[in-house]
Scaffold this active site. Structure first.
Site, PDB file in Angstrom:
ATOM      1  N   HIS B  46       0.818  -1.207   0.000  1.00  9.98           N
ATOM      2  CA  HIS B  46       0.000   0.000   0.000  1.00  9.98           C
ATOM      3  C   HIS B  46       0.856   1.262   0.000  1.00  9.98           C
ATOM      4  CE1 HIS B  46      -2.924  -3.054   1.207  1.00  9.98           C
ATOM      5  NE2 HIS B  46      -3.762  -2.304   0.536  1.00  9.98           N
ATOM      6  N   VAL B 173       0.404  -0.652  17.749  1.00 10.60           N
ATOM      7  CA  VAL B 173      -0.592  -0.534  16.681  1.00 10.60           C
ATOM      8  C   VAL B 173      -0.990  -1.891  16.111  1.00 10.60           C
ATOM      9  CG1 VAL B 173      -1.165   0.539  14.469  1.00 10.60           C
ATOM     10  CG2 VAL B 173       0.404   1.694  16.038  1.00 10.60           C
ATOM     11  N   ASP B 175      -3.018  -3.563  13.107  1.00 13.69           N
ATOM     12  CA  ASP B 175      -3.528  -3.231  11.760  1.00 13.69           C
ATOM     13  C   ASP B 175      -3.840  -4.570  11.114  1.00 13.69           C
ATOM     14  OD1 ASP B 175      -4.022  -2.477   9.168  1.00 13.69           O
ATOM     15  OD2 ASP B 175      -2.110  -1.473   8.844  1.00 13.69           O
ATOM     16  N   MET B 176      -5.101  -4.942  11.102  1.00  7.74           N
ATOM     17  CA  MET B 176      -5.467  -6.336  10.895  1.00  7.74           C
ATOM     18  C   MET B 176      -6.657  -6.488   9.957  1.00  7.74           C
ATOM     19  SD  MET B 176      -6.556  -8.792  14.079  1.00  7.74           S
ATOM     20  CE  MET B 176      -8.278  -8.340  14.336  1.00  7.74           C
ATOM     21  N   TRP B 227     -14.388 -19.033  11.818  1.00  8.34           N
ATOM     22  CA  TRP B 227     -15.685 -18.364  12.014  1.00  8.34           C
ATOM     23  C   TRP B 227     -15.515 -17.002  12.694  1.00  8.34           C
ATOM     24  CZ3 TRP B 227     -13.882 -22.840  14.121  1.00  8.34           C
ATOM     25  CH2 TRP B 227     -13.528 -22.808  15.465  1.00  8.34           C
ATOM     26  N   GLY B 308       3.506  -3.282  16.191  1.00  6.75           N
ATOM     27  CA  GLY B 308       4.039  -1.959  15.875  1.00  6.75           C
ATOM     28  C   GLY B 308       5.532  -1.864  16.136  1.00  6.75           C
TER      29      GLY B 308
END
Lengths: 349, 349
Positions: B46, B173, B175-176, B227, B308
């Site tokens: 990204h 942090v 980020d998932m 699930w 992080g």
């Protein structure tokens, strides 16, 4: 080993057991309802089954029925309370109601609760916030029961995270611990002589395994999603502790008391009507759920379900056919209700 | 195939490519910084790598650089904006700053953003909120890219969820994304001829597999925690849509535009100082991190890290030694910066 008992009888029996344990009338009524509802919804582990341990904690002084939430600080849309080791259920219900009241006024509201005790079934409070018409988010930190990713000893809690969406047909509710399986679930599989459907942890040799007994032995339960559940567990722990000025999981470890004694909890409520009419919010949810319901199933004839849908079906069945109870535990709670048995008789087994 | 380029050069090259794509000076400066920082932090997917696709979306009109956030509704601690398909990065930065401003005033603040576009690296905004001294929570819904649990076709987004805790040594942090692996990661493993370390999805025959190519082929990527990630994905989707009066993932599916076009995003900031002094919050975090750092590692000599921590180490190294870039993509972005290549030349490959 299990049988069905009418909901009202389950609730009344728990209520009397809690009165015998020293709870006030109102406390016993509320807690009995929550425990019975959890069993009715199929979450026996934190319903009827948990009553003896709760009473044991009261006797030990780890839960203080006289402890009431005390306001520590209030700012705008936030309130912070000290739970004074009061009853986990009544403290958490109080805090979730405060979050909803703050959200009614400000659009979003948060209530942080420190120094409280086990809230039993985690989903209860997000569920209640959604039933009140709000998006509900809540989480708790626990003492360490799971290795952090990269460690082989218990170093973080399984810190359940719950999130509920209001909907006219019943809320959509996520109630999710950070471990792939609870220890209780491992025991259920082991006693049934079954393997887990997916790996649930590591054995003593460090191999991923579906053998529940090997994981109970190593105590290396697996975070859900491997590194993901481990990472989420630690940020939830940190946020709960700093936002309540309360204990983190490692602070609880240092005290070495029972499950969740002195823990920190967060309750956030958000008003969906801030963005649009309630009708439009319903339409968005209905449309999304219809798309999920229409998803092609792996097994022909089965159906994809959204979180909470199975729970609502179980609740309906329990109300019609009776609540499924384990006969041994049911007999214990009946004896506690009738004053024929002391908790020390049960706890020592 | 990869080389190191000084951070300032990466940023400046991206900036010029974005100017050529029609962005205003300030927009290009901000977006170039975010893309370059993501690459510096090790999130190339990204960062630099995403620049050509972003420019392609601008050319297609799926991202409108003239679109600015418009306030739709404000109530107390909440603001709702329409992003008018503006630049995902600048829209999301704006919204995260509004959440922080609301939290400064009310203790907690939420900014909901609808009809916006891809925010690139999800963690950016929670990270910024934590750097400003606030607990930051943010999530996004995406078009369907993952089967719901029980389905074998893509029926829910991977809806990244981010949560950041302020800390003097740098934020913690999470980020998932809700999938165990991103499609991008599957490609990386396949090209390297490697198997995934853990099962990442099902093959066409319905068997769990570590073979990245088999999963790319079936498009049955696995939700993290089976699930659990599936359930969390759908509640995040619903909450993002209803709180912003925006599109859900299935609404985006119906439109069939590019990645995250028209998506909904939520930004929540919470002031840790509501509960205690900033110093005490720091102490709680430091104590908890020290306990995590002290957890016994699986491999002797290694160390357990909090989320992080690795990112901060990579950032430091990138600033000292240069940012690692893929040579092919670097050449493309250089050509875009020099006006020597049109995006259609790249997009058609």
């Amino acid at each position: 080993m299990s049988k069905k008992v009418p909901f009202a009888e389950v609730k009344e029996t728990i209520r009397r057991a809690l009165i015998n344990a020293g709870l006030q009338e109102e406390q016993a009524e509320i807690c009995a309802a929550i425990h019975a509802e959890s069993s009715a919804d199929g979450v026996e582990s934190h319903g009827l089954n948990r009553v003896p341990r709760f009473i044991d904690y009261v006797q030990k002084g780890w839960v203080d029925p006289k402890g009431q939430p005390e306001l520590i600080r209030a700012q705008g849309s936030v309130e912070v309370y000290d739970g004074h080791l009061g009853i986990g259920i009544t403290n958490a219900l109080f805090a979730s109601k405060r979050a909803v009241a703050l959200a009614q006024e400000h659009g979003i509201g948060m209530c942080a609760l420190r120094n409280t005790t086990h809230w039993m079934r985690g989903g209860t409070y997000a569920w209640k916030m959604a039933e009140a018409g709000f998006v509900g988010i809540s989480w708790i930190n626990t003492e360490s029961c799971m290795p952090l990713w990269g460690s082989d000893v218990r170093s973080v809690g399984n810190n359940p995270f719950c999130m509920a969406i209001p909907h006219k047909d019943g809320p959509v509710v996520l109630d999710m611990a950070m471990s792939q399986y609870a220890y209780g679930k491992l025991g259920v599989y082991r006693l049934a002589g079954k393997q887990l459907p997916f790996p649930g942890g590591y054995d003593r040799e460090g191999n991923l395994t579906c053998d529940p007994g090997a994981i109970e032995d190593s105590m290396r339960i697996l975070p859900m999603g491997y590194w993901k559940g481990s990472g989420m567990a630690i940020v939830l722990d940190l946020a709960a502790a700093i936002l309540s000025d309360g204990k983190s999981g490692s602070d609880m470890d240092a005290e070495g008391k029972g499950s969740c004694t002195g823990c920190s909890q967060i309750f956030i409520a958000i008003d969906p009507a801030i963005a649009e009419t309630k009708e439009e919010a319903e339409n968005i949810v209905s449309r999304r759920i219809a798309a999920a319901d229409g998803a092609h199933p792996i097994k022909e004839g089965s159906r994809v379900r959204v979180p909470g849908e199975g729970t609502l079906a179980r609740r309906k069945r329990s109300m019609e056919e009776g609540v499924t109870v384990d006969e041994t535990i049911w007999a214990q709670v009946q004896a506690l209700a009738e004053g024929k048995m002391d908790i020390t008789d049960i706890a020592s087994r």
